[in-house]
Design a protein around this motif. Structure first.
Motif, short mmCIF file in Angstrom:
data_model
loop_
_atom_site.label_atom_id
_atom_site.label_comp_id
_atom_site.label_asym_id
_atom_site.label_seq_id
_atom_site.Cartn_x
_atom_site.Cartn_y
_atom_site.Cartn_z
N TYR A 1 0.86 -1.20 0.00
CA TYR A 1 0.00 0.00 0.00
C TYR A 1 0.89 1.25 0.00
CZ TYR A 1 -3.24 -3.54 1.76
OH TYR A 1 -3.98 -4.69 1.95
N PRO A 2 1.47 1.62 -1.12
CA PRO A 2 2.37 2.78 -1.15
C PRO A 2 1.69 4.08 -0.73
CG PRO A 2 1.85 2.02 -3.38
CD PRO A 2 1.34 0.97 -2.44
N GLU A 3 0.34 4.09 -0.79
CA GLU A 3 -0.38 5.31 -0.41
C GLU A 3 -0.17 5.71 1.04
OE1 GLU A 3 -2.52 3.44 -3.85
OE2 GLU A 3 -1.64 2.76 -1.98
N ILE A 4 0.24 4.76 1.88
CA ILE A 4 0.39 5.11 3.29
C ILE A 4 1.57 6.06 3.52
CG2 ILE A 4 -0.62 2.93 4.04
CD1 ILE A 4 2.15 2.07 4.97
N SER A 5 2.38 6.27 2.50
CA SER A 5 3.48 7.24 2.66
C SER A 5 2.93 8.64 2.88
CB SER A 5 4.38 7.22 1.42
OG SER A 5 3.66 7.59 0.27
N GLY B 1 -7.19 4.60 7.50
CA GLY B 1 -6.76 5.39 6.36
C GLY B 1 -6.90 4.63 5.06
N LEU B 2 -6.56 3.34 5.06
CA LEU B 2 -6.72 2.52 3.86
C LEU B 2 -8.19 2.31 3.52
CD1 LEU B 2 -3.95 -0.15 4.53
CD2 LEU B 2 -3.90 1.67 2.81
N LEU B 3 -9.02 2.17 4.55
CA LEU B 3 -10.45 2.02 4.34
C LEU B 3 -11.02 3.22 3.60
CD1 LEU B 3 -13.13 0.48 5.03
CD2 LEU B 3 -13.16 1.77 7.16
N ARG B 4 -10.62 4.40 4.01
CA ARG B 4 -11.09 5.62 3.36
C ARG B 4 -10.65 5.66 1.90
NH1 ARG B 4 -12.24 10.13 6.57
NH2 ARG B 4 -11.16 11.46 5.08
N LEU B 5 -9.41 5.28 1.64
CA LEU B 5 -8.91 5.32 0.28
C LEU B 5 -9.62 4.33 -0.62
CD1 LEU B 5 -5.04 5.67 0.84
CD2 LEU B 5 -6.62 7.42 0.03
N GLU B 6 -9.87 3.10 -0.11
CA GLU B 6 -10.55 2.12 -0.95
C GLU B 6 -11.97 2.55 -1.25
OE1 GLU B 6 -11.43 -2.61 -1.53
OE2 GLU B 6 -10.63 -1.92 0.37
N ASN B 7 -12.63 3.11 -0.26
CA ASN B 7 -14.00 3.56 -0.48
C ASN B 7 -14.07 4.66 -1.53
OD1 ASN B 7 -16.90 3.48 0.60
ND2 ASN B 7 -16.40 5.67 0.62
N LYS B 8 -13.01 5.49 -1.59
CA LYS B 8 -12.96 6.56 -2.59
C LYS B 8 -12.42 6.08 -3.92
CE LYS B 8 -12.21 10.14 0.92
NZ LYS B 8 -11.25 11.15 1.43
N ALA C 1 -4.95 1.31 -5.84
CA ALA C 1 -4.81 0.58 -7.10
C ALA C 1 -5.53 -0.76 -7.01
CB ALA C 1 -3.32 0.36 -7.41
N THR C 2 -6.19 -1.18 -8.09
CA THR C 2 -7.02 -2.39 -8.05
C THR C 2 -6.21 -3.63 -7.74
OG1 THR C 2 -6.78 -2.56 -10.44
CG2 THR C 2 -8.75 -1.46 -9.61
N ASP C 3 -4.94 -3.69 -8.17
CA ASP C 3 -4.17 -4.90 -7.90
C ASP C 3 -3.76 -5.00 -6.45
OD1 ASP C 3 -2.37 -2.86 -7.85
OD2 ASP C 3 -0.91 -3.83 -9.18
N GLN C 4 -4.00 -3.93 -5.67
CA GLN C 4 -3.70 -3.99 -4.25
C GLN C 4 -4.87 -4.57 -3.46
OE1 GLN C 4 -3.05 0.13 -3.68
NE2 GLN C 4 -0.84 0.02 -3.93
N ILE C 5 -6.05 -4.56 -4.07
CA ILE C 5 -7.23 -4.99 -3.33
C ILE C 5 -7.51 -6.45 -3.64
CG2 ILE C 5 -9.62 -4.40 -2.76
CD1 ILE C 5 -9.17 -1.73 -4.10
N GLY D 1 -10.39 -7.79 -1.58
CA GLY D 1 -11.03 -6.65 -0.92
C GLY D 1 -11.03 -6.83 0.58
N PHE D 2 -10.97 -5.74 1.32
CA PHE D 2 -11.09 -5.89 2.76
C PHE D 2 -12.33 -5.21 3.28
CE2 PHE D 2 -7.99 -2.48 2.04
CZ PHE D 2 -8.53 -1.42 2.73
N ILE D 3 -13.29 -4.93 2.34
CA ILE D 3 -14.63 -4.51 2.76
C ILE D 3 -15.63 -5.30 1.94
CG2 ILE D 3 -16.26 -2.62 2.99
CD1 ILE D 3 -13.93 -0.71 2.73
#
Length: 540
Positions: free
Chosen positions: A453-457, A516-523, A527-531, A534-536
């Protein structure tokens, strides 16, 4: 009704507050913000007192203001010095500000005991100082320092000082409650008395030593003043100055007296937080109108009524001042609190839960609060609890093992965290150092997750608080850790509780990343290959 002038003195009087310091560039940023919102006058500082204020007046001249006029502050000339030879007045002129605001002594006690001069000499000092600045092409405001104390002590002399300022050519006379000790009825009566003998426009400048600066300022407007002086968030010496953030909406919505443009009122919350950030002061949660708790509701009875009509427990729509309504979940909550939280959520929570399920979750949350959890400032952890209870929520990672090492070596403490976590079926085993055990944990967790999850940077730790819950247990007490995280656009809070501060911190940190990841996935921003899987999975 004529528009009341708003005169901001945050950059001068506000910086006299304990713990508040603004650089010249900070002052320029605030001045530009105030100008954008339609403030009429901005007092930039006392150019005769320090180089920083001189620098502000140089910098602000590089900007073309749309609404506000910049004011330079100072005192009347010194006794025995001609106005055109007085260095303080010369610095005001050199500031090239269009407006000069000078203060003088109104209270005869101050003339004889502080200035150590005669009453007649003080009158000459006021008149000649005002006249000199006006001759230099400046609009001059006269601040009648300690006016209300002086008026009560010696009415005739106090009025004579105002007449001296008028004779010198003052455009405004500002009546100052410098010690902040007067009551609203006194302010109203004395302002009314002055209006009968002084035909210049009047202003009001109140300090908050009796917690009445806002009330006194509004009362003065009702008595006929046309200018209100104050500071953003009430910053100022001792107990502060009149808080313009409260005065402006009170005038607009309660008294129906205009001051700032109507569209600027919805920017007051942002303005309050903008100034507190530059001043390095924590925003006051319980500040009226703009505080985080100003429209926060906790008791179940209140929330039940709020769902039917917000006017039942709110004096104003929060959006009018740029704030928002919040409903808290705690041991005082009822089912209405949960229903409201479902409704306000922007992460897809539905209303498909049965009342029996709601009651079960509420009881569980109350039991957690009994153990020491607090969800008022940890809505991220609350959201995750709801999803775990009633939705097919899968955590983005799980802990396999964790070890924290602390070593004291040659007088220096070294911390290292070693963690093993599982992400989408893959085990990551990594270690990281930090300047303390919690920092090491945070670094190790991020190091393990950033490949997935590179977005956590973009996630950052904004605040970290530890509260001991049962002090009598000493170092063995249960602690609550509250973490506030953000991504540069918004922030969220999470909580952990344990007798072990490391465990409590880990729990709060894990929730922080997961939310934080939950918010990003909902929006849709992961990236789709990271899900993977899915965790929701929403049942509704």
């Amino acid at each position: 009704m004529p528009r009341v002038e708003i005169y901001d003195t945050t950059l001068r009087d506000g910086t006299q507050g304990e713990g508040i310091s603004l650089s010249a560039k900070d002052k320029v940023k605030i001045a530009l913000k105030l100008d954008e919102l339609g403030f009429h006058y901005i007092e930039g500082g006392w150019p005769g007192s320090n180089p920083k204020d001189l620098r502000f007046f140089e910098l602000i001249r590089e900007h073309q203001l749309k609404n506000a006029r910049i004011c330079a502050f100072g005192s009347t000339r010194k006794s025995g010095t001609a106005a055109d030879q007085d260095e303080n007045l010369q610095q005001i002129v050199r500031s090239k500000a269009p407006v000069a605001t000078i203060f003088g002594k109104t209270w005869d006690f101050h003339v004889t005991h502080a200035l150590m001069t005669t009453l007649e000499d003080n009158l000459n000092m006021i008149e000649e100082s005002v006249a000199y600045l006006k001759q230099q092409g400046m609009e001059v405001f006269y601040d009648a320092e300690h006016f209300f104390d002086g008026f009560i002590a010696n009415r005739e002399y106090a009025l004579a000082t105002l007449q001296a300022a008028k004779k010198g050519g003052a455009a405004r006379i500002i009546l100052c409650d410098t010690n902040g000790g007067h009551l609203p009825n006194e302010i109203f009566d004395l302002v009314s008395a002055v209006k009968q003998v002084i035909d210049l426009p009047l202003g009001i400048h109140c300090h908050n030593d009796s917690e009445l600066a806002v009330a006194n300022s509004i009362t003065a407007v009702q008595a006929g003043v046309i200018q209100v002086q104050g500071t953003i968030n009430g910053y100022g010496e001792r107990c502060g100055n009149a808080n313009l953030i409260s005065i402006i909406p009170n005038l607009a919505f309660k008294c129906h007296i205009p001051s700032l443009p109507e569209e600027s009122l919805a920017e007051l919350t942002d303005l309050s937080r903008f100034v507190s950030e530059l001043a390095n002061m924590h925003p006051m949660n319980n500040q009226p109108f703009v505080g985080g708790s100003a429209f926060a509701h906790k008791a179940g009875v209140h929330v039940n009524a709020l769902l039917k009509n917000p006017q039942t427990y709110e004096h104003l729509e929060p959006e009018k001042v740029g704030n928002r309504r919040r409903v808290l979940v705690s041991e005082l909550s009822g089912l209405s609190n949960l229903v409201y939280k479902y409704q306000e959520s922007d992460l897809g929570l539905g209303l498909g839960l049965e009342k029996e399920d709601n009651r079960k979750l509420l009881d569980e949350l109350k039991e957690l609060e009994n153990q020491g959890y607090q969800f008022e400032g940890a809505e991220g952890s609350f959201e995750l609890r709801v999803r775990k209870a009633f939705y097919d929520y899968q955590e983005p990672f799980t802990l396999e093992s964790l070890k924290v090492l602390i070593e004291l070596r040659e007088g220096t403490v070294y911390s290292e965290a070693i963690i093993k976590i599982k992400v989408n079926g893959q085990v990551m085993h990594t270690a990281a150092e930090g300047n303390g055990p919690v920092n090491a944990l945070d670094n190790a967790l991020r190091k393990a997750l950033e490949g997935f999850y590179p977005e956590i940077s973009s996630f950052q730790l904004n605040d970290y608080k530890v509260r001991v819950l049962d002090e009598k247990e000493g170092t063995g007490a249960v602690v609550r850790v509250l973490v506030e995280s953000g991504d540069g656009h918004s922030s969220w809070g999470t909580v952990g509780v344990s007798p072990n501060i490391i465990e409590a911190s880990w729990e709060a940190l894990v929730d922080s990343i997961a939310y934080g990841l939950l918010r990003l996935e909902n929006k849709g921003e992961l990236a789709t290959d990271q899900i993977i899987n899915g965790f929701i999975r929403n049942k509704c």
